[in-house]
Each structure stands twice: as structure tokens, then as C-alpha cells.
Design an enzyme around this catalytic site. Structure first.
Site, PDB file in Angstrom:
ATOM      1  N   GLU A 216       3.370 -12.146  42.533  1.00  0.00           N
ATOM      2  CA  GLU A 216       3.895 -11.447  41.368  1.00  0.00           C
ATOM      3  C   GLU A 216       4.393 -10.091  41.863  1.00  0.00           C
ATOM      4  OE1 GLU A 216       1.100 -11.520  38.078  1.00  0.00           O
ATOM      5  OE2 GLU A 216       1.719 -13.574  37.593  1.00  0.00           O
ATOM      6  N   ASP A 250       0.657  -9.038  43.124  1.00  0.00           N
ATOM      7  CA  ASP A 250      -0.503  -9.634  42.453  1.00  0.00           C
ATOM      8  C   ASP A 250      -0.522 -11.131  42.756  1.00  0.00           C
ATOM      9  OD1 ASP A 250      -2.568 -10.297  40.723  1.00  0.00           O
ATOM     10  OD2 ASP A 250      -1.276 -10.308  38.952  1.00  0.00           O
ATOM     11  N   GLN A 257      -5.776 -20.579  37.793  1.00  0.00           N
ATOM     12  CA  GLN A 257      -5.536 -19.774  36.592  1.00  0.00           C
ATOM     13  C   GLN A 257      -5.386 -20.661  35.351  1.00  0.00           C
ATOM     14  OE1 GLN A 257      -1.992 -17.393  37.047  1.00  0.00           O
ATOM     15  NE2 GLN A 257      -2.173 -16.418  35.058  1.00  0.00           N
TER      16      GLN A 257
HETATM   17 CA    CA Z   1       0.188  -9.703  37.338  1.00  0.00          CA
END
Ligand code: CA
Length: 434
Positions: A216, A250, A257
Site C-alpha cells: 500500500e 503498509d 485480512q
Molecule cells: Ca493502509
């Protein structure tokens, strides 16, 4: 053989005296016995501190780093106690007026001819030094502030919802608390995490290395001056508390997730590692890059309303041009100016309940995605959750493979047509240990 003086930078160098980002380094030959990314030792608030591995505050100039504490001492500066330290902590805690004063002094040290002979020996080639995590990360929070990113994820995972955004999205900056202890400096390997995953087609969860390891592309904001428990920080006080920014990756295990996040949000799919650049760019270096954020399409509550006259002359957006490369190939160029929620709004929201700030708090912007596909800041968007692999010169990619190297760089418009370079953040995927 004559050697170019590092104080005479090439025209247009993005790390010229208009920039001067801060980091922490060990010179060549230091007894470095810690892994890159290990937390700096705690430092007394006063006086010189000799860290075990020689780490010290540095300021980047071109492809060199200035030993800032040594320069302060050699030039008789009152800022020795802030700069002769193994971490940026004391400087961060000193507050906005001191940040400006120190920056003004540093600018003079690297530009005033009378200082050249003193400063020159205190510049170390970047290729000779070890860069460390520049500050002890206190709390780490990550937001979700890009409308394009949030909309893309909404379209992928809630295709039947009436709108891609959740009903709260335009009313508050959505965030979660991450894991500060696993924030690592650029260059640190990222071990592929293992964990539980379960797709809708599976009858039971399975355990193993993540098969959907992603990036990310984000910007991280670094809090300097703390705030008082019980007292919110208003929008207008953003620059009293936030010292600067860095690039942030990130890392995200999408399969972990997807199984774990309902109902409490990201956990092990994110907490295994977050990489930051070794350089923190002070906000003062980015004044020419400030821009008005995207038009707000829902009315905001007063504590978030940045159209108010009192804050309208302090535009909250930053024009940062990010480039993401995978194994040396550019895969995306996310424009930070398109991010909906500003860092000032995020800070105001994070403290509106009375939660206090600590020196070293770090908060991520959330994945930066622009409106067009070549501006998406994650592989899950770039490949539409693996449906459309990226075609790279060395093969197809959906998610990351072991050995892959992801590097983010960025620049921002500086004063008088210059560019302000941000320090890169890079990391290589190491095989799972589990
Ligand atoms: Ca993030």
C-alpha cells in the site's frame, strides 16, 4: 586528483539546501551490531549521547549526509543537545519554533561560504553509512483517506452495495490502530507472513504463508510536539504538532485480512511489517507543495470543516508525486494531491475524543490511489484482486513473490521551480519462516 565538493550540488538536485530531510545514521566503521530497522536506544534529553553503534542525527544534502550534531558542536550552535543524539526524538519534541530555528541554522551551515571548511569534513557519502529507523515510533495509526482507493475496494468486495463507499466515509476519516513495534526502516527485508485464511469456497480455514501479499503506497506523518490528554487538537494547530512526513509502505496480506477483518478491522494481515523511508521531510520544506484538497461533496462537522475562514489560508493537501516500482519496473504513479482527507483532518479526528499525541506518533494516509488505473497504489487494485495480472518484463504478477523488491520514491514542487525529493522506501520479500 581533485574531488567535487559535496557542498557544490548539481543544479536542480532534489536534495539541495531547500530540502534538508532528517535521518539517523551510523558512519562507516561504526560497530554496527544491530539489524537495520532496530529501534534506537532511548536517549537522555540533554547533552551528547554516544550510541553503541555510533548512530547520530544526519541531514541529507545531495548524496551525502551531514553529521548534524558534530556540525552544531563545531560551529558553537545552541542546538547541540537536540542534534547530537542517536534519534530524532529530542528534536521532534522541541516544537515548531525550534524546528524552524534549527532548520534556519542548518541552511546557513550548508550554504554560507565561511562555514565550508568546517562543514565539509562532516559530510559522509550516503553509500558509506548505515541508515536507521529515525525515531522511536510511539503510536501508529493508519487511515483510509483516498476516495479512489476506498471506492475501488468497495466495488471489489461489496459489488451489491448501493454505493462503493460506506455511509460514514465522507463524514469522518476512517482509521485503525496499527502496530508501532513493527515499523521498520527502508531496506529491511519483509518476511512473508503466515496465518489463517478461508475463501468462501473453503469449508474450513487453512494455515500457511500468505498467497496474496500486497503493498500500500502511503505517506506517513510524524508527530513531534505532544498534546494534552482530554484536549482535542483543532485543524488550525496541525503544524504545531506534526513535524514532517515520510514515505510509507503498509504491507498487507490480503488473504489473512479478508478472513480476519470482520468485525474489528485489520489485525495480523497488516501488523507483520510497515516500512518507512529513512528520511523525514520537514513540513517547512514542503510549503510550495501545499494544495487545496479535492472538493468536499458532503457537509463536514465543524471540527473537520477545512473550508472555514480560519483554516482556509492553510491548504491541507500536499502535491506529492509518488512512483512505485516492482523489481525496478514502474507499476504506478499515485498522486497524493487527490487524497480526500488531509493530514490535518486526520489529526483533528484522531484527537477529537480527547486522545492525546505523543512524540513519535506516526499516522499513515491510507493507500494513495488516483482516478486512473496507472495511479492505483496497491496490487489488489492494479490487478483487480488478481484477475488482471501485471505484465512485467520479467513475468506476470498478481501479488508479491519471494525475492520481489518494491521501491517507492516521490518528489514535490519546491520553491522557485525546484523539486523536493522524498527519501525512498524499499523492501524485499523474504520467504516465510512459518
Ligand atoms: Ca493502509
Amino acid at each position: 586528483m581533485s574531488e567535487q565538493n559535496p557542498l557544490d550540488l548539481p543544479e536542480g538536485d532534489p536534495f539541495g539546501p531547500h530540502n534538508l530531510p532528517y535521518g539517523v545514521f551510523s558512519p562507516a566503521g561504526s560497530a554496527t551490531d544491530s539489524a537495520p530497522g532496530s529501534a534506537p536506544g532511548s536517549a537522555p534529553a540533554d547533552g551528547h549521547v554516544a550510541a553503541r553503534d555510533g548512530r547520530r542525527v544526519g541531514v541529507r544534502l545531495g548524496s551525502y549526509v551531514l553529521d548534524a550534531g558534530a556540525a552544531a558542536a563545531a560551529l558553537g550552535s545552541p542546538y547541540v543537545s537536540l542534534l547530537a543524539q542517536p534519534t530524532l526524538g529530542p528534536l521532534l519534541a522541541a516544537g515548531r519554533r525550534t524546528w524552524s530555528d534549527v532548520r534556519r541554522a542548518l541552511t546557513a551551515w550548508v550554504t554560507v561560504p565561511a562555514h565550508r571548511d568546517i562543514v565539509r569534513p562532516l559530510l559522509h557519502p550516503l553509500s558509506d553509512v548505515t541508515l536507521h529507523l529515525p525515531f522511536e515510533v510511539a503510536d501508529y495509526v493508519d487511515f483510509y483517506a483516498s476516495e479512489h482507493h476506498a471506492s475501488n475496494l468497495g466495488r471489489m468486495f461489496r459489488p451489491d452495495a448501493p454505493t462503493p463507499l460506506t455511509p460514514n466515509w465522507k463524514h469522518l476519516p476512517i482509521g485503525y490502530h496499527g502496530r508501532s513495534g513493527t515499523v521498520v526502516v527502508s531496506g529491511t527485508d519483509v518476511v512473508r507472513p503466515a496465518g489463517q485464511r478461508k475463501t468462501p469456497a473453503d469449508t474450513a480455514p487453512v494455515f500457511g504463508p500468505s498467497t496474496k501479499l500486497d503493498i500500500e503506497a502511503e505517506v506517513g506523518f510524524v508527530v513531534g510536539a505532544p498534546s494534552t490528554l482530554g484536549t482535542p487538537v483543532p485543524l488550525a494547530d496541525f503544524r504545531e504538532h506534526v513535524f514532517g512526513l515520510c514515505l510509507l509502505n503498509d504491507w498487507s496480506a490480503r488473504d489473512l485480512q479478508a478472513w480476519e477483518y470482520v468485525p474489528l478491522g485489520p489485525f495480523l494481515g497488516k501488523s507483520f511489517a510497515t516500512s518507512v523511508s529513512a528520511w523525514v521531510t520537514p513540513l517547512e520544506a514542503l510549503d510550495a507543495a501545499r494544495v487545496v484538497p479535492p472538493a468536499r461533496t458532503e457537509p463536514l462537522l465543524p471540527y473537520l470543516d477545512d473550508s472555514a475562514e480560519s483554516v482556509a489560508d492553510e491548504p491541507g493537501g500536499y502535491d506529492l508525486r509518488i512512483t512505485v516500482s516492482l523489481n525496478g519496473h514502474v507499476i504506478s504513479e499515485p498522486p497524493f494531491s487527490t487524497v480526500y482527507w488531509t493530514a490535518a483532518q486526520q489529526l483533528a479526528h484522531m484527537t477529537v475524543n480527547g486522545a492525546s499525541l505523543r512524540t513519535g506518533d506516526l499516522y499513515g494516509s491510507g493507500t494513495v490511489s488516483g482516478p486512473s488505473p496507472e495511479q492505483f497504489g496497491s496490487l489488489i487494485e492494479l490487478t483487480w484482486n488478481g484477475r488482471d495480472p501485471l505484465e512485467l518484463p520479467d513475468g506476470k504478477r498478481t501479488f508479491l513473490e519471494d525475492g520481489d523488491v518494491v521501491t517507492m520514491t516521490a518528489w514535490a514542487p519546491g520553491p522557485d521551480g525546484t523539486r523536493v525529493g522524498l527519501g525512498e522506501v524499499t523492501g524485499r520479500i523474504a520467504p516465510s519462516g512459518g
